[in-house]
Design a protein around this motif. Sequence first.
Motif, PDB file in Angstrom:
ATOM      1  N   GLU A  33     -19.900 -36.795  24.860  1.00  0.00           N
ATOM      2  CA  GLU A  33     -19.878 -36.832  26.321  1.00  0.00           C
ATOM      3  C   GLU A  33     -18.469 -37.132  26.831  1.00  0.00           C
ATOM      4  O   GLU A  33     -17.977 -36.462  27.751  1.00  0.00           O
ATOM      5  CB  GLU A  33     -20.864 -37.884  26.821  1.00  0.00           C
ATOM      6  N   THR A  34     -17.810 -38.105  26.238  1.00  0.00           N
ATOM      7  CA  THR A  34     -16.457 -38.485  26.664  1.00  0.00           C
ATOM      8  C   THR A  34     -15.485 -37.319  26.561  1.00  0.00           C
ATOM      9  O   THR A  34     -14.607 -37.150  27.416  1.00  0.00           O
ATOM     10  CB  THR A  34     -15.950 -39.669  25.811  1.00  0.00           C
ATOM     11  N   HIS A  35     -15.664 -36.498  25.525  1.00  0.00           N
ATOM     12  CA  HIS A  35     -14.698 -35.422  25.267  1.00  0.00           C
ATOM     13  C   HIS A  35     -15.165 -34.056  25.775  1.00  0.00           C
ATOM     14  O   HIS A  35     -14.589 -33.029  25.410  1.00  0.00           O
ATOM     15  CB  HIS A  35     -14.369 -35.374  23.780  1.00  0.00           C
ATOM     16  N   GLY A  36     -16.178 -34.044  26.621  1.00  0.00           N
ATOM     17  CA  GLY A  36     -16.511 -32.831  27.345  1.00  0.00           C
ATOM     18  C   GLY A  36     -17.353 -31.818  26.621  1.00  0.00           C
ATOM     19  O   GLY A  36     -17.359 -30.627  26.999  1.00  0.00           O
ATOM     20  N   TYR A  37     -18.098 -32.241  25.595  1.00  0.00           N
ATOM     21  CA  TYR A  37     -19.046 -31.326  24.968  1.00  0.00           C
ATOM     22  C   TYR A  37     -20.219 -31.091  25.920  1.00  0.00           C
ATOM     23  O   TYR A  37     -20.623 -31.985  26.675  1.00  0.00           O
ATOM     24  CB  TYR A  37     -19.550 -31.910  23.643  1.00  0.00           C
ATOM     25  N   ASP A  38     -20.782 -29.880  25.866  1.00  0.00           N
ATOM     26  CA  ASP A  38     -21.834 -29.517  26.822  1.00  0.00           C
ATOM     27  C   ASP A  38     -23.195 -30.113  26.463  1.00  0.00           C
ATOM     28  O   ASP A  38     -23.937 -30.547  27.347  1.00  0.00           O
ATOM     29  CB  ASP A  38     -21.982 -27.994  26.893  1.00  0.00           C
ATOM     30  N   ARG A  39     -23.541 -30.103  25.173  1.00  0.00           N
ATOM     31  CA  ARG A  39     -24.894 -30.472  24.745  1.00  0.00           C
ATOM     32  C   ARG A  39     -24.831 -31.325  23.484  1.00  0.00           C
ATOM     33  O   ARG A  39     -23.919 -31.191  22.673  1.00  0.00           O
ATOM     34  CB  ARG A  39     -25.745 -29.222  24.442  1.00  0.00           C
ATOM     35  N   PHE A  40     -25.868 -32.116  23.314  1.00  0.00           N
ATOM     36  CA  PHE A  40     -26.043 -32.886  22.092  1.00  0.00           C
ATOM     37  C   PHE A  40     -27.485 -32.664  21.635  1.00  0.00           C
ATOM     38  O   PHE A  40     -28.423 -33.097  22.290  1.00  0.00           O
ATOM     39  CB  PHE A  40     -25.786 -34.378  22.332  1.00  0.00           C
ATOM     40  N   TRP A  41     -27.632 -31.953  20.522  1.00  0.00           N
ATOM     41  CA  TRP A  41     -28.958 -31.586  20.021  1.00  0.00           C
ATOM     42  C   TRP A  41     -29.290 -32.345  18.740  1.00  0.00           C
ATOM     43  O   TRP A  41     -28.407 -32.610  17.912  1.00  0.00           O
ATOM     44  CB  TRP A  41     -29.025 -30.095  19.738  1.00  0.00           C
ATOM     45  N   VAL A  42     -30.560 -32.664  18.590  1.00  0.00           N
ATOM     46  CA  VAL A  42     -31.090 -33.332  17.402  1.00  0.00           C
ATOM     47  C   VAL A  42     -32.085 -32.393  16.734  1.00  0.00           C
ATOM     48  O   VAL A  42     -32.916 -31.768  17.420  1.00  0.00           O
ATOM     49  CB  VAL A  42     -31.770 -34.661  17.783  1.00  0.00           C
ATOM     50  N   ALA A  43     -32.020 -32.305  15.411  1.00  0.00           N
ATOM     51  CA  ALA A  43     -32.883 -31.397  14.668  1.00  0.00           C
ATOM     52  C   ALA A  43     -34.105 -32.117  14.115  1.00  0.00           C
ATOM     53  O   ALA A  43     -34.032 -33.278  13.714  1.00  0.00           O
ATOM     54  CB  ALA A  43     -32.107 -30.757  13.511  1.00  0.00           C
ATOM     55  N   GLU A  44     -35.223 -31.405  14.102  1.00  0.00           N
ATOM     56  CA  GLU A  44     -36.470 -31.934  13.551  1.00  0.00           C
ATOM     57  C   GLU A  44     -36.574 -31.627  12.054  1.00  0.00           C
ATOM     58  O   GLU A  44     -36.611 -30.466  11.648  1.00  0.00           O
ATOM     59  CB  GLU A  44     -37.671 -31.307  14.278  1.00  0.00           C
TER      60      GLU A  44
END
Length: 327
Positions: A33-44
């Motif tokens: 978030e701090t460095h401007g990434y768009d999404r953070f996804w977690v895998a099942e």
Amino acid sequence: MTTLSVLDLVPVREGETLPSAYTAAVSLAQTAETHGYDRFWVAEHHAMEGLAGAATSVVLAHIGNATDTIRIGSGGIMLPNHNPFVIAEQFGTLDALFPGRIDLGLGRAPGADARFGQALRKNIGQAAEYFPQDVIELRALLTGDINLPIKATPGYGSQVEIWMLGSSLFGAGLAAKLGMPYAFASHFAPDHLDAALELYRRDFTPSEYLDRPHVMAAMTVIAADTDDDADYIASSQWQAFVRLRSGMPGRLPPPLADYRSSLPAPAKAMLAHIGQASAIGSPETVKSALGNFIERTQADEIIVAGSTFDPEHRNRSLEVTRAVLAA
């Protein structure tokens, strides 16, 4: 400009605990978030000692509470494991808690072996045959189709962004037919990448949710000060992958110097194969590999994967990767 996102498997490291894995995931999401990434996804994944993302929606709620703006979501939910109505409720709840920030990536693979189906009391192979219908039903439950006999509450009318995930032509074709954004798992299954993206773009049918094709491609990215440093850090993930493919999965091990050179030829070939979609090295090496991959795929987004034994190494990798792509 191609944007960057993050895929996290929530690794459990040797000698550490589940709480520490979740703490590391939160720290990684905050760094993204701090460095401007768009999404953070977690895998099942299920029944794997070294991965802690099985209860994906619960992990996402934890991450959502610790972040403010970054989109969070599943990369992905393996829909044959679940009832679409329950997933609509879960992700509708997440959308209510974190409005405008929730992604729901859907996959067809089980994320575990046949014993998991027995534990679920479910024929996952048969359930996978109904995957297209389940995707359509789930989308209707979330978008508020008035013809449904029952509403998912929470869920009905929510603003969840739904993605199709895949590593074959099947998912690409389905995403194109349904007018969905498409994410390809090239970080571990690179074989059909070019054909899948070509099929998706060629056959894409605009929908009320998406008017043109939108592609995300996954890469393993580990950036460090030098190529040697990055190879050393990446050896933890390489060890984990070789162990998994050898039928001996476990927790993420500490790095080993010159690990790849110690491997037999088949294991080296396996790592070279999955390394087709990777950028591991110094900032200059990562920039070059990312640039070549973006030119090849013309992807709208790159989602970066890659587990490190020291969580701070991955935090630093995200910072460097963002900087070199922007340069």
